[in-house]
Design an enzyme around this catalytic site. Structure first.
Site, PDB file in Angstrom:
ATOM      1  N   CYS A  88      -6.150  -6.629   5.887  1.00 54.96           N
ATOM      2  CA  CYS A  88      -5.740  -5.603   6.845  1.00 54.96           C
ATOM      3  C   CYS A  88      -6.979  -4.963   7.477  1.00 54.96           C
ATOM      4  CB  CYS A  88      -4.815  -4.590   6.186  1.00 54.96           C
ATOM      5  SG  CYS A  88      -3.902  -3.563   7.382  1.00 54.96           S
ATOM      6  N   HIS A 195      -0.635  -8.163   4.628  1.00 48.74           N
ATOM      7  CA  HIS A 195      -0.964  -7.842   3.244  1.00 48.74           C
ATOM      8  C   HIS A 195      -0.465  -8.969   2.334  1.00 48.74           C
ATOM      9  CE1 HIS A 195      -2.315  -3.612   3.586  1.00 48.74           C
ATOM     10  NE2 HIS A 195      -1.610  -3.653   4.705  1.00 48.74           N
ATOM     11  N   GLU A 197      -0.697  -9.196  -0.812  1.00 47.38           N
ATOM     12  CA  GLU A 197      -0.142  -8.627  -2.040  1.00 47.38           C
ATOM     13  C   GLU A 197       1.298  -8.158  -1.861  1.00 47.38           C
ATOM     14  OE1 GLU A 197      -1.921  -5.013   0.047  1.00 47.38           O
ATOM     15  OE2 GLU A 197      -2.284  -7.180  -0.098  1.00 47.38           O
TER      16      GLU A 197
END
Length: 217
Positions: A88, A195, A197
Site C-alpha cells: 500500500c 493489502h 494480508e
C-alpha cells in the site's frame, strides 16, 4: 531465514505479521517473522517488508525519522539486493515523489509519482475501498506472481495511486474509473497497492511466493 516487517508508526503491522506467519507455517518453513524498528535487524534480515497506512507525507516523514532506517534500507535493498515487498503506502514510498497534501520526495527506487485517484465515473467513491480483479501485463512472468492469474481478487484501500514512468515496471493493474497500478516492481523489489494480508487466497499465495523468492544478484 528472517523476515523484517518494518515498524515506523505507519503500518497495519499485526495483520501483516500474522499473514506472513501463516504463510510460513502452511509452507512448513522455519522462518523468523519479526516486526521491528531496529535498522540492525533490517540489515540482518533475508527478506524485508515495508507496510504503510495513512498519508504519503506522514509516512515518508515517519520513515526518515526512524533513526538509521532509510540508510539500512538503501544498504540491504539497493546495494545488497535483498528481496523487498512494499504494501500500500509502503509501495508508494518507492516513488520519485508523492503529491498528497503537498509534494514529498520519495525513496526514488522506481521512477514515477503518487497522485490522487480521479475515477472517470462519478459514481465511484474515493477512497477506493473493496475487492477488485487483477489484470496482468506482458511483464507478468515474475516469481512472486506465480499461480496468480488474471481475475484474481485483491483488497484495496487507498485514495492515491502510483503512476509509473516505465511501463515495464507495471506488473499488474486494476480498473477503478481508469487504470490503477496494482503491482509494480523491478529487480529485487516489488510492491502491491492492495493489502495481501487482507486478500485471502491471492494474498497468501503472493506472500508465500515472496518468502520463496531469491532474486538473481
Amino acid at each position: 531465514m528472517a523476515v523484517a516487517i518494518i515498524d515506523y508508526g505507519s503500518g497495519n503491522l499485526r495483520s501483516a505479521a500474522k499473514a506472513f506467519e501463516r504463510a510460513a507455517r502452511d509452507a512448513g518453513r522455519d522462518i523468523k517473522i519479526e516486526v521491528t524498528s531496529d535498522p540492525e535487524k533490517v540489515l540482518s534480515a533475508t527478506h524485508i517488508v515495508l507496510p504503510g497506512v495513512g498519508a504519503y507525507g506522514d509516512c515518508i516523514q515517519n520513515l526518515r525519522q526512524c533513526d538509521g532506517m532509510v540508510e539500512a534500507l538503501q544498504q540491504a535493498v539497493i546495494r545488497e539486493r535483498r528481496p523487498f515487498l512494499g504494501i500500500c503506502v509502503g509501495m508508494q514510498l518507492m516513488a520519485t515523489a508523492g503529491h498528497e497534501f503537498g509534494d514529498h520526495e520519495g525513496l526514488g527506487w522506481i521512477e514515477g509519482d503518487v497522485v490522487a485517484l480521479q475515477p472517470d465515473d462519478h459514481r465511484l467513491k474515493v477512497p477506493h475501498m473493496g475487492w477488485n480483479d487483477l489484470s496482468f501485463t506482458k511483464n507478468r512472468d515474475h516469481p512472486v506472481l506465480d499461480g496468480i492469474n488474471d481475475g484474481a481478487h485483491a483488497y484495496f484501500v487507498h485514495s492515491f495511486h502510483f503512476r509509473t514512468a516505465a511501463p515495464a515496471e507495471l506488473l499488474s493493474h486494476t480498473q477503478y474509473g481508469g487504470t490503477v497500478a496494482a503491482i509494480i516492481g523491478r529487480d529485487n523489489i516489488i510492491g502491491t497497492q492492495f493489502h495481501p494480508e487482507k486478500s485471502q487466497a491471492t494474498g497468501l499465495r503472493l506472500i508465500t511466493n515472496f518468502l520463496n523468492w531469491s532474486p538473481a544478484t
